[in-house]
Design a protein around this motif. Structure first.
Motif, PDB file in Angstrom:
ATOM      1  N   TRP A 120       0.560  -1.461  -0.077  1.00 10.01           N
ATOM      2  CA  TRP A 120      -0.078  -0.027   0.234  1.00 10.01           C
ATOM      3  C   TRP A 120       0.880   1.491  -0.528  1.00 10.01           C
ATOM      4  N   ILE A 121       2.101   1.405   0.826  1.00  6.11           N
ATOM      5  CA  ILE A 121       2.095   2.506   0.598  1.00  6.11           C
ATOM      6  C   ILE A 121       3.492   2.381  -0.691  1.00  6.11           C
ATOM      7  N   TRP A 122       4.318   1.757  -0.385  1.00  8.80           N
ATOM      8  CA  TRP A 122       4.872   1.560  -2.204  1.00  8.80           C
ATOM      9  C   TRP A 122       4.302   1.826  -2.928  1.00  8.80           C
ATOM     10  N   GLY A 123       2.980   1.326  -3.336  1.00  5.58           N
ATOM     11  CA  GLY A 123       2.225   1.817  -4.204  1.00  5.58           C
ATOM     12  C   GLY A 123       1.339   3.254  -3.635  1.00  5.58           C
ATOM     13  N   TYR A 124       1.653   3.813  -2.952  1.00  9.80           N
ATOM     14  CA  TYR A 124       1.339   5.173  -3.296  1.00  9.80           C
ATOM     15  C   TYR A 124       2.476   6.341  -4.030  1.00  9.80           C
TER      16      TYR A 124
END
Length: 125
Positions: free
Chosen positions: A34-38
């Motif tokens: 989720w964080i990396w995909g942001y």
């Protein structure tokens, strides 16, 4: 482990650490994704899974080797062995009581709602 209690139930403690580690791995994998995909459109699934696995494994091993955490897990497992769990007949009787009380409560609330709606209709027309 030398510090573990001698008569402690070790199998549930090992399973607790195993499932806790797996749960932490999944939560960490979703969080990293989720964080990396942001910041990146398509994060590498291999890297996300690898990072989550290594971090979860390191945390799991460090917690397993931590004397305070391991002792606490042993105490929890020992206390859970002392719990008197209800048998199937007791669970069935308690479930029937809950279902009947839920139906009675729903009927009473429905009756109050119907009376309140009637009073509101009389007052406000």
């Amino acid at each position: 482990m030398a510090h573990a209690q001698d008569n402690a139930p070790n199998k549930p403690v090992h399973l607790m650490f195993l499932f806790g580690g797996m749960l932490f791995f999944l939560l960490l994998q979703w969080t990293i994704d989720w964080i990396w995909g942001y910041f990146v459109a398509n994060p590498s699934e291999f890297y996300v899974t690898s990072i989550a696995f290594v971090v979860a494994l390191a945390v799991g091993i460090s917690l397993y080797r931590n004397e305070r955490v391991y002792t606490l897990a042993n105490e929890v497992a020992t206390e859970l062995k002392k719990v008197a769990w209800p048998n199937a007949q007791e669970v069935k009787a308690a479930t029937i009581v809950v279902v009947i009380m839920t139906i009675i409560s729903a009927a009473i609330l429905g009756l109050f709602d119907m009376v309140w709606a009637g009073l509101t209709e009389i007052i406000y027309g």
